[in-house]
Scaffold this active site. Structure first.
Site, PDB file in Angstrom:
ATOM      1  N   ARG B 325       0.825  -1.210   0.000  1.00  0.00           N
ATOM      2  CA  ARG B 325       0.000   0.000   0.000  1.00  0.00           C
ATOM      3  C   ARG B 325       0.860   1.260   0.000  1.00  0.00           C
ATOM      4  NH1 ARG B 325      -5.580   1.740   0.774  1.00  0.00           N
ATOM      5  NH2 ARG B 325      -6.316  -0.408   0.715  1.00  0.00           N
ATOM      6  N   GLU B 730      -9.402   6.251   7.229  1.00  0.00           N
ATOM      7  CA  GLU B 730      -7.986   6.513   7.001  1.00  0.00           C
ATOM      8  C   GLU B 730      -7.662   7.779   6.206  1.00  0.00           C
ATOM      9  OE1 GLU B 730      -7.942   2.523   5.369  1.00  0.00           O
ATOM     10  OE2 GLU B 730      -6.067   2.155   6.416  1.00  0.00           O
TER      11      GLU B 730
END
Lengths: 490, 778
Positions: B325, B730
């Site tokens: 990621r 997030e």
């Protein structure tokens, strides 16, 4: 001799003769009383999730202060009123205005820190009718929240201040007279209390003289005032300290008087109690005190304890050394007074003989002509331990040359220590930019700082020099400093 | 037909998109919200404490636990020998993470044994009495040390490549290389890890665990106990914060409590001390980014080549997808025409790093924003202009393809950023700041406006599924359960809104119940910001099924067409009549209509081929932008955040006040990561910042003094998410990057903005001062 302490817990009077000398208030509340609203977040007085209020009689008044239940020992509760989050809502279930404001402003997310915030806000609400944003932030320095980013909590504090509700609604206001009477009754006796459990003893001496005698009989005893340091010996290091002598209730140690020798501060005076007087005496000292721990720690911790524990990173010693403070120690043999800097002999070693306790410290009367400043440097501005803390005291002669000069630092050596080489290099010379620039390297003679998690040796060395520069700029009226709030906002 | 009167109301309480308070707010403020440590303990509950390694890397030669066993209150000492099943809690099946160390320790603080005592205090004291002989082995705790020692990788690295980076780097008019260190982060959830295991008959055990991933805890407990998953029930009502730290890390405590509970046939509670929690459990990964950039005099990027090396700790845990990621977000918001990105997930002798809000994405983005800064200072322009010049384009622009070959189809970057640029008065303030700096010898200011573009979905496609269970009782009350967990983010509230809205009943009718593996099986972690996207849809699916049965029943009973059955607030119109929801439910019950349903959802459109580095890992992107202004003290490196303005995209918000809370909280947490939160290991491999006394998360007085937060109310998810909302957990974390960049600008003023300060993170006062000193010396 008595063998139980007495205090009031929320609405109930408690007589407790069964506790270990290091049992914490938080464990007592959660494990023994099933009052689980107060949470354990860190067990070292840094997160505030365990915040409760403790009311005590100070000079005839009943004053409530936020404290960390996780490092407060049960043995220190004699003659107090402990108020937990469970006590706040009305009997019919209606929320206390402080709680309601937190709900209305969306001040909770995961909710774990929330009871602690509610109690800190409650303490503020009682003490300050119309707090400024700066005052709210100071009151919340000892409470960590990892979810909200704090904005809604600060708004809740403002909202509840703006709409002050009826005092009848408030459990403390409602019962104040009754509680005061109860606490007076408890405090009428000045007997020494001893509570023994599993061969360990908590001793609560009734008078200063009794304290001296107890220490004479038990030279290995651990003296506990605010427990903001000793608390961690227990919760973190699990040291089996015994016996424990509690002194936080001794009002004779909590006086602040002013005479021709200067300001005399009893060793049991908390940071919070000392703040007002010290700030009036030396504004720089007031600003420093506002950055020691959180409000809960300032309500518990004492200046005497900050000295007696001998930490190289305690914040008040360098500030007090620069002012030329003296410390007085007492035992059954009598008292002796010495310059504060001489009390610190080496890392972990102080000039305190068995049986002695720190009784008071004395600050010389302020000199209006003198310059004085304290600079605390830490990773996080508030509620942090100093990477270094520098204190500067200076007087000039008629020619503008340095007459007296006392510079002391914490965090730069194994003890709070004066910068003798720098002082010597400055003394007698014109207080000028050139002089200041030329003495910078003398710091290397005074200090060989260490690298640790708070800072590298290099950073400490550079910053110490730069703080002298800052001090010079301040004395020259060219000060440039970061300030979160303008004076009128504070 | 029942025509009893009802309170006629135009709307229900708590529909979707309403600003509802958190369902537990009242309980939070009264202290009555129950966390696991607050639950009444079953009679005879025992308590666990850890025995930890005192070496960073060593062979264990001998373990003497006699003093531990003899200590007061000790009931048992559990070692690896007591584990009936597999001594492993690796979340990815790679068997590299022993529950208890046996012959070797690989980090300081690794659990070796567990003391079970009558009280927690007794167990903790006894745990310190072990005598363990070690033979030290070479250790390294950081990325540089790992690279110098040729450390192995904990998982195979990933490479993303598009275009011709090798040739185009050479062809670029200008090139530069650089390096950046990005620190890790401790979660500092206020409630530490905790588990309570209660043994049952047969092989059964019920575990209350503070976990974001009850299903994984269930599987782990079954593995270590060598029993089937059906014997293990894991319950989670709420966590006192998670932030990723309770995605895999809760399993250790749950498993050890379960092992002890089954062995002793007594309930066992395991709550580590804060310091132990911080020493033992994983954190956000530190990264070192080595980069080469090709660009032109305008500041347009031609090629990017970067390696993201990460401190993974002693085991793989989630380091594979975390470092992946990071690469997925190394483009930040920018189109890289030619790009080559590689990860290096390095083994270190530290706790095993894990998920943390953003999951590697923030580190990738901080790298990407450093690239922009480098170019801006190199060509002498405002970094915001370089940002806009390099933004992804609209479809058809030829500038929409990510390094992982997914098209950016829902780009709202330019609109968002320009709205914030205007509302924050960025240009004028930047000008004023530069004028201020020119005349200010000690205090300097900086301002930065940085964007966020964050990909939403688990990159492991299989995890993008969710289940829910809805019961409508015959009194019309509704029981809601789903696989998502509540850690403060308001998920329970949002999903309840979905159900209330679907049935058109007041939300007070919907009882939110603890997440339980016995009710909804095979759930994914509440992570990757996906909680409301997945569970909201699953709950909607369950409610929809019941609603359709009710409609079908009404059509049958009252002989009307389906179009003549309409759910109005707390009532239902059937033809020309209306009846209460309760009455309809009761009638349906007597007609033997099933009033319970299991719902299910899986995210459409996504796929990912890691080996090829191609696919569509993300269903959509969430966007945001922040503008922060700071002041620094060039004598000490101290600083203040003076003001932050935020405009953030949550699509059509399911609950605006909860979403704003998420944005504010995430920003402050992100700012903390990049400023005062510093992890520090000593030469012996000991983490020395393992408590709030040494590890400094932001306080109220650290938040921006002026803090303006807005949602982009015009935004709507272009994909068919629940209510067209977007994930919020997030993405706003990375708004904190604006603070790092503003600090950087303040430092850059020292050299008149001609040199990129290369301010590494966390930008502690020390790093700021050292950067100032570096630029002064130039």
């Amino acid at each position: 001799m008595t063998s139980a302490i007495r205090f009031v817990l929320n609405g109930e009077e408690v007589s407790l003769g069964d506790f270990a000398p290091t049992e914490t208030l938080l464990d007592y509340l959660r494990l023994r009383r099933r009052l689980t609203g107060s949470k354990e977040g860190c067990a070292e007085g840094d997160c505030g999730a365990c915040t409760v209020l403790v009311g005590r009689l100070i000079g005839g008044a009943l004053r409530y202060e936020s404290v960390n239940a996780c490092i407060r020992f049960v043995g220190s509760l004699h003659g107090t009123h402990v108020v937990t989050v469970e006590h706040l809502a009305a009997r019919d279930g209606r929320l206390h205005p402080v709680q309601q404001a937190m709900v209305d402003c969306h001040g909770s997310q995961c909710g774990f820190c929330t009871p602690g915030f509610v109690m800190s806000l409650y303490g503020l609400w009682m003490a300050n009718e119309n707090p400024s944003r700066a005052e709210i932030e100071i009151a919340l320095q000892g409470n960590l929240c990892r979810c909200t980013g704090y904005e809604p909590i600060v708004k809740a504090a403002e909202q509840v201040a703006a709409a002050r509700p009826s005092a009848l609604f408030d459990p403390i206001e409602r019962d104040r007279a009754e509680i005061m009477a109860k606490l007076w009754t408890i405090r009428t006796s000045s007997d020494t209390i001893r509570v023994e459990k599993d061969n360990r003893q908590a001793i609560i001496p009734g008078t200063l003289q009794a304290l001296a005698e107890v220490l004479s009989d038990n030279p290995g005893a651990t003296i506990v005032a605010g427990a903001t340091d000793v608390g961690l010996w227990v919760t973190k290091q699990m040291r089996p300290i015994n016996p424990v002598v509690f002194i936080n209730h001794l009002t004779d140690l909590q006086t602040i008087t002013e005479d021709e020798t200067g300001l005399v501060i009893g060793a049991g005076v908390t940071y919070a109690q000392a703040f007002e007087v010290l700030e009036a005496y030396h504004p720089a000292l007031g600003r420093l005190i506002d950055r020691i721990g959180g409000q809960q720690v300032r309500n518990m911790g004492t200046i005497g304890g900050n000295i007696a524990n001998g930490s190289p990173i305690g914040d008040t010693p360098p500030a007090l050394i620069a002012l030329g403070a003296t410390v007085t120690l007492r035992s059954t043999a009598g008292s002796r007074t010495l310059p504060l800097e001489d009390f610190f002999i080496d890392y972990g070693r102080q000039d305190r003989q068995p049986g002695e306790f720190v009784e008071k410290l004395t600050l010389p009367p302020p000199d209006d002509e003198a310059f004085y400043a304290v600079y605390k440097i830490s990773k996080r501005r508030d509620e942090d331990i100093s990477a270094l803390c520098g204190a500067f005291y200076l007087t000039l002669d008629g020619e503008g040359c340095v007459d007296t000069c006392r510079i002391a630092f914490g965090g730069m050596a194994g003890i709070p220590k004066r910068a003798k080489a720098v002082e010597e290099a400055l003394t007698g010379r014109p207080w000028s930019w050139n002089t200041v620039a030329s003495v910078r390297d003398a710091f290397d003679e005074d200090y060989q700082p260490l690298t640790d998690w708070r800072a590298t040796a290099e950073y400490r060395a550079i910053t110490a020099r730069n703080l002298l520069t800052r001090f010079f700029l301040e004395t020259a009226g060219q000060s440039q400093e970061l300030a979160r709030f303008e004076p009128e906002e504070a | 037909m029942d025509n009893t009167t009802f309170e006629a109301k135009g709307t229900i309480t708590g529909p979707m998109h309403a600003s509802l308070k958190h369902d537990s707010a009242h309980k939070h403020v009264t202290g009555s919200a129950e966390y696991i440590d607050d639950m009444p303990e079953p009679a005879g509950t025992l308590h666990a404490a850890l025995g930890l390694s005192e070496r960073a890397h060593a062979d264990i030669l001998a373990i003497d636990l006699s003093a531990v066993k003899a200590a007061p209150g000790v009931v048992a000492v559990i070692t690896a020998d007591d584990i009936p099943g597999v001594n492993d809690v690796s979340s990815n099946g790679s068997h590299d993470e022993p529950l208890l160390a046996t012959t070797k320790v690989e980090f300081h603080g690794q659990p070796i044994f567990v003391v079970i005592g009558e009280t927690r205090d007794q167990a903790r004291r006894a745990a310190r009495l072990a005598r363990i002989d070690y033979r030290d082995l070479p250790h390294w705790t950081d990325i540089d040390g790992a690279l110098e020692n040729g450390a192995p990788l904990v998982v195979s690295p990933m490479t993303l490549k598009r275009g011709e980076p090798e040739t185009e780097m050479g062809n670029a008019p200008r090139r530069l290389t650089g390096q950046m260190y990005i620190g890790g982060q401790e979660h500092f959830y206020l409630e530490s890890q905790i588990a309570l295991a209660i043994p049952g008959e047969d092989e059964d055990v019920t575990v209350w665990s503070s976990t974001q991933h009850p299903t994984e805890v269930q599987h782990m407990v079954a593995h270590v106990l060598a029993c089937a998953s059906h014997a293990v029930t894991v319950n989670t009502r709420r966590m006192g914060g998670g932030f990723g730290g309770k995605e895999t890390q809760g399993a250790h405590f749950a498993c050890l409590a379960a092992v002890a509970a089954k062995k002793l046939n007594r309930a066992v509670k395991f709550r580590p001390d804060r310091d132990e929690d911080m020493m033992v459990t994983g954190k956000r990964h530190d990264f070192r980014v080595d980069y080469e950039l090709g660009f032109d005099d305008e500041g347009r990027i031609h090629a990017v080549d970067a390696t993201f090396a990460a401190r993974c700790g002693f085991s793989s845990d989630l380091s594979g997808p975390v470092t992946d990621r990071a690469l997925f977000h190394a483009d930040s918001s920018y189109f890289y025409p030619h790009v080559h990105l590689t990860s290096k997930p390095l083994k270190t002798h530290t706790c095993s790093n894990t998920a943390f809000r953003g999951f590697g994405g923030p580190q990738g983005m901080v790298g990407g924003e450093r690239f922009i800064e480098e170019i801006a200072y190199a060509v002498g322009k405002d970094p915001l202009d370089i940002r806009k010049l390099n933004f992804y384009g609209e479809p058809g622009s030829g500038r929409t393809l990510t390094p992982y070959h997914q098209e950016v189809e829902d780009n709202i970057l330019l609109r968002l950023v320009e709205e914030l640029e205007t509302s924050s008065d960025y240009r004028a303030r930047r000008q004023a700041i530069m004028e201020f700096n020119a005349n200010s010898p000690v205090i300097r200011k900086g301002i930065a406006l940085t964007p966020v573009k964050f990909g939403i979905s688990f990159t492991m496609t299989a995890f993008n599924q969710a289940g829910a269970l809805v019961h409508v009782y015959s009194d019309g009350s509704i029981h809601l359960n789903h696989g998502g967990t509540e850690m403060g983010q308001g998920l329970y509230t949002k999903v309840a809104q979905v159900v209330a809205d679907t049935f058109q009943v007041d939300i007070e009718r919907v009882k939110i119940t603890a997440t339980s593996t016995g009710k909804v099986p095979n759930t994914s972690a509440t992570a990757a910001s996906s909680g409301s996207d997945l569970n909201g849809m699953a709950a909607y699916d369950a409610a929809r099924q019941i609603k359709e049965r009710l409609i079908e029943f009404a059509c049958r009973k009252w002989q009307v067409a389906a179009s003549d059955v309409e759910f109005l607030p707390n009532r239902v119109r059937v033809g020309t009549d209306t009846l209460t929801f309760d009455a309809l439910v009761k009638a349906a019950y007597f007609d033997r209509v099933q009033l319970s349903a299991a719902g299910f959802y899986k995210t459409p459109k996504i796929h990912w081929d890691r080996a090829a580095g191609r696919g569509r890992p993300f269903y959509y992107f969430a966007y945001g932008a922040a503008c922060s202004e700071v002041s620094i003290d060039t004598l000490t490196g101290e600083y203040l955040v003076d003001r932050t303005d935020i405009l953030h995209d949550v699509g059509r918000s399911l609950n605006p006040v909860i979403d704003i809370g998420q944005v504010e909280g995430a920003f402050v947490q992100g700012m903390g990561w990049l400023t005062t939160e510093e992890l520090w290991w000593d030469g012996k491999g000991r983490l020395r910042t393992h408590a709030p006394s040494t590890y400094k998360i932001p306080l109220a007085s650290d938040r921006p003094k002026i803090f303006n937060v807005k949602l982009a109310e015009w935004s709507e998810n272009r994909e068919q998410t629940i209510g067209r909302s977007k994930a919020v957990g997030e993405p706003p974390f990375m708004l904190g990057i604006s603070v790092l960049e503003a600090l950087s600008m303040a430092v850059a003023s020292i050299a008149d903005y001609t040199v990129c300060p290369r301010l590494d993170a966390p930008a502690t006062p020390e790093r700021v001062l050292m950067a100032v000193e570096r630029l002064k010396a130039m």
